[in-house]
Design an enzyme around this catalytic site. Structure first.
Site, short mmCIF file in Angstrom:
data_model
loop_
_atom_site.label_atom_id
_atom_site.label_comp_id
_atom_site.label_asym_id
_atom_site.label_seq_id
_atom_site.Cartn_x
_atom_site.Cartn_y
_atom_site.Cartn_z
N GLU A 76 0.83 -1.21 0.00
CA GLU A 76 0.00 0.00 0.00
C GLU A 76 0.86 1.26 0.00
OE1 GLU A 76 -2.78 -0.71 3.29
OE2 GLU A 76 -4.11 -1.71 1.89
N ASP A 80 -8.38 -9.16 4.12
CA ASP A 80 -8.20 -8.00 4.99
C ASP A 80 -9.29 -7.89 6.05
OD1 ASP A 80 -7.26 -5.71 6.05
OD2 ASP A 80 -7.81 -4.39 4.39
N GLU A 138 -12.96 -2.39 11.93
CA GLU A 138 -12.92 -1.68 10.65
C GLU A 138 -14.01 -2.14 9.69
OE1 GLU A 138 -9.18 -2.03 8.58
OE2 GLU A 138 -9.94 -1.01 6.80
C1 GCU Z 1 -6.24 -2.28 5.71
C2 GCU Z 1 -6.65 -0.99 6.32
C3 GCU Z 1 -5.53 0.03 6.28
C4 GCU Z 1 -4.29 -0.58 6.92
C5 GCU Z 1 -3.95 -1.88 6.24
C6 GCU Z 1 -2.81 -2.62 6.91
O1 GCU Z 1 -6.07 -2.14 4.34
O2 GCU Z 1 -7.77 -0.48 5.65
O3 GCU Z 1 -5.94 1.16 6.97
O4 GCU Z 1 -3.21 0.31 6.83
O5 GCU Z 1 -5.05 -2.74 6.28
O6 GCU Z 1 -3.11 -3.55 7.67
O7 GCU Z 1 -1.66 -2.31 6.70
#
Ligand code: GCU
Length: 625
Positions: A231, A306, A334
């Site tokens: 990400e 996730d 979440e």
């Molecule tokens: C999910 C979550 C993010 C978080 C990511 C992670 O995608 O929405 O906010 O940073 O997990 O676990 O790194």
């Protein structure tokens, strides 16, 4: 006389519970409001006990090998435990996704208790940190990662490390070690080196010196948690290096001081872009098995996607045979209604342990749901998830029911003299109330699965914030793995994600991705065919026609409707149970939970209505064909 006493017992018990109706705002959590309750206890150290922080309780005598064990034993005594108990996992860690400006990623209970703009002081004062530490210690949690996995390089600057030292000093008396999430690009981002390449000498030296600096301030510092090449975070791939190169470099820096690296396998969209997202962790890590230093622990989420309300277990736990592993669970909700829905998560975590034996894991980490709100967790019942995480980290063999009972008693029925079920009590309204609250908690996660994503559907949330349904979600400028339509693949022929080894015989259907092959037997075979795949994962692994015949005899479309409605029906029942609980619960908490339940019900109906309308537009179309 005896008969009179017996018949009066329910009343006496009720009065006891009424006497417990002191004003409550949730800030007490499950803890005693004053420590005088421990006075009658005798504490003894005993060197002959096993070498860990376990305890033995015999009447009012607590015996342990360590001071920490005595501390744990005191709270266990309060729960009514007798006998001997030892921690199952050595690492029982909370992961705070707290940012240095005080905001919390996926936090639904107010700002951070640790951080606020600047490095001075604590937003809730040091007493909040101490109370947090007591709560953690009372359930055996022994580690705390203080900042977000999407870590700011600033975390490792002197000013912030001094603050970490202050926090470590506050947590230490409660047996809690501090850990930090680190940004892999830190030396470069802070301008100390030209690169963050893990094989570069200057980079290695920078991390070694940083480790020295940290341990000088905090001799018992636990180590680093790292999200790399995921990400958008920097990582070893940026320099053509592997996850093992990156993790080992940090591990070498921490090794002289006894520190560990928790390296996350939550990676996608970097090296294996385009591959089924749930397969990418195994694709990236399986080939590295055996290459990690012994102080590296691979930390993986329980499911391969996730933190959805239900996922099959993550097959990386099967694949890494020579690597130390730990599981990451998400306590903050979440994807389970955030601060609004009542969802007790122990059954979800127990489900995971039924596939991944705790003996395969060195520890568990829980993404915390703690913030500055008066009641710490936003929803009073969300406290139960913090509690359950700690109790399962101590003993994963405990049942969801045992844990919920403990929590209810300490949280809502604090002050009651006994939870023993006598013949008279069995008839009492109080006993009925205990059972209905318990049943509400135990049914709540399954209800959430039903009204959000039955039969293995997943990730049909609104973009970014993940609250509420958006089954038609698609944005051309977003990664496809963030778009709901990528996951359910509904069209007029059918619905579901084909992750089997077979291709679907339907117009326009995508070929199976073969993700089932990442599982060990028998799951590999079971999941691969719709006829043997458990229905709870059916649309996770298969793309099927709307008319597919389910075990119930209903068609797939009928079954979806049935389950969405069942989920809503459950929440309606939770609302009813809570109404009946009113006389027994203090006013503030009753009202606050009641308000949340009204939102919960509205949301559950929204999930059902939006999803059935959207899927129905295809399913009904298929009927007319
Ligand atoms: C999910 C979550 C993010 C978080 C990511 C992670 O995608 O929405 O906010 O940073 O997990 O676990 O790194």
């Amino acid at each position: 006389m005896k008969r009179f006493l017996l018949s009066a017992l329910p009343l006496v018990i009720s009065l006891l519970s009424f006497s417990a109706l002191r004003a409550e705002d949730g800030s007490r959590l499950w803890l005693p409001s004053d420590t005088s309750v421990f006075k009658s206890l005798t504490l003894r150290l005993d060197n002959s006990m096993p070498a860990d922080d376990g305890y033995r309780i015999n009447g009012n005598v607590v015996t342990a090998r360590t001071q920490q064990g005595l501390l744990y034993g005191r709270y266990a005594w309060l729960r009514g435990e007798q006998g001997e108990s030892h921690p199952y996992f050595s690492l029982r860690i909370l992961n705070h996704w707290d940012n240095l400006d005080g905001s919390i990623e996926r936090g639904y209970a107010g700002p951070s208790i640790f951080w606020a703009e600047g490095v001075e002081g604590f937003p809730g004062g040091t007493s909040t940190i101490t109370r947090y530490a007591e709560a953690c210690a009372s359930i055996g949690i022994n580690g705390s990662v203080l900042n977000n996995v999407n870590a700011s390089p600033k975390m490792l600057t002197r000013a912030y490390l001094l603050k970490v030292k202050t926090i470590a000093d506050l947590l230490r008396p409660w047996g809690i070690k501090v850990y930090l999430s680190v940004n892999f690009g830190s030396p470069k981002a802070l301008g100390a080196t030209k690169t963050a390449d893990p094989l570069d000498r200057n980079v290695q030296r920078w991390w070694q010196r940083k480790a020295q600096e940290i341990y000088k301030l905090i001799p018992d510092f636990g180590g680093f948690l790292v999200k790399a090449n995921s990400e958008g975070q920097p990582g070893p791939f940026d320099y053509g290096r592997s996850h093992a190169d990156g993790a080992n470099m940090l591990a070498d820096a921490l090794k002289p001081f006894g520190g560990i690296v928790m390296w996350r396998s939550f990676v996608y969209g970097a090296k294996h872009k385009g591959e089924d997202r749930v397969m990418q962790a195994v694709s990236e890590f399986a080939g590295l098995d055996g290459q990690f230093r012994d102080n590296v622990i691979l930390q993986s989420k329980n499911g391969p996607l996730d933190f959805q309300p239900r996922e099959p277990y993550a097959p990386i736990f099967d694949q890494m045979k020579k690597t130390t592993q730990m599981a990451e669970l998400q306590i903050t909700q979440e994807y389970l209604g955030q601060g609004e829905h009542l969802a007790y998560l122990a059954p979800m975590w127990k489900e995971f342990f039924s596939f991944v034996a705790p003996s395969k894991l060195k520890g568990i980490a829980g993404v915390a749901n703690v913030g500055l709100d008066r009641n710490w967790c936003g929803h009073h019942f969300a406290q139960a998830n913090w509690y359950a995480f700690g109790r399962l980290a101590w003993n994963p063999a405990l049942s969801s029911e045992e844990i919920a009972k403990e929590w209810l008693k300490q949280t809502f029925f604090y002050g009651e003299k006994s939870s023993e079920k006598t013949a008279a009590e069995a008839n009492s309204s109080l006993f009925t109330l205990h059972s209905s609250l318990l049943s509400m908690m135990l049914r709540s996660r399954e209800a959430c699965v039903d009204y959000m994503m039955p039969l293995g559907l997943h990730h049909i949330f609104k973009f970014d914030h993940h609250m509420g349904p958006e089954p038609d979600g698609f944005k051309a400028d977003y990664p496809i793995e963030w778009c709901p339509v990528y996951y359910h693949k509904a069209d007029k022929w059918g619905i579901g994600f084909n992750r089997s080894t077979h291709n679907t015989e339907m117009p326009g259907a995508e070929n199976g991705t073969g993700a089932t092959q990442q599982y060990r037997e028998p799951y590999c075979k079971l999941y691969d065919s719709p006829s043997t795949c458990p229905e709870q994962y059916l649309l996770w692994f298969h793309h099927l026609p709307w008319t597919y015949r389910m075990l119930s005899g209903r068609t797939l479309w009928e079954e979806l409707q049935f389950r969405y409605n069942r989920g809503v029906g459950e929440v309606e029942d939770f609302v009813r149970i809570w109404q009946e609980a009113r006389p027994y619960i203090d006013a503030q908490r009753w009202q606050e939970v009641d308000a949340k339940l009204q939102t919960h019900l509205r949301d559950a109906r929204e999930w059902r209505d939006v999803c059935l309308k959207y899927f129905g537009s295809f399913a009904e179309d298929s009927k007319s064909k």
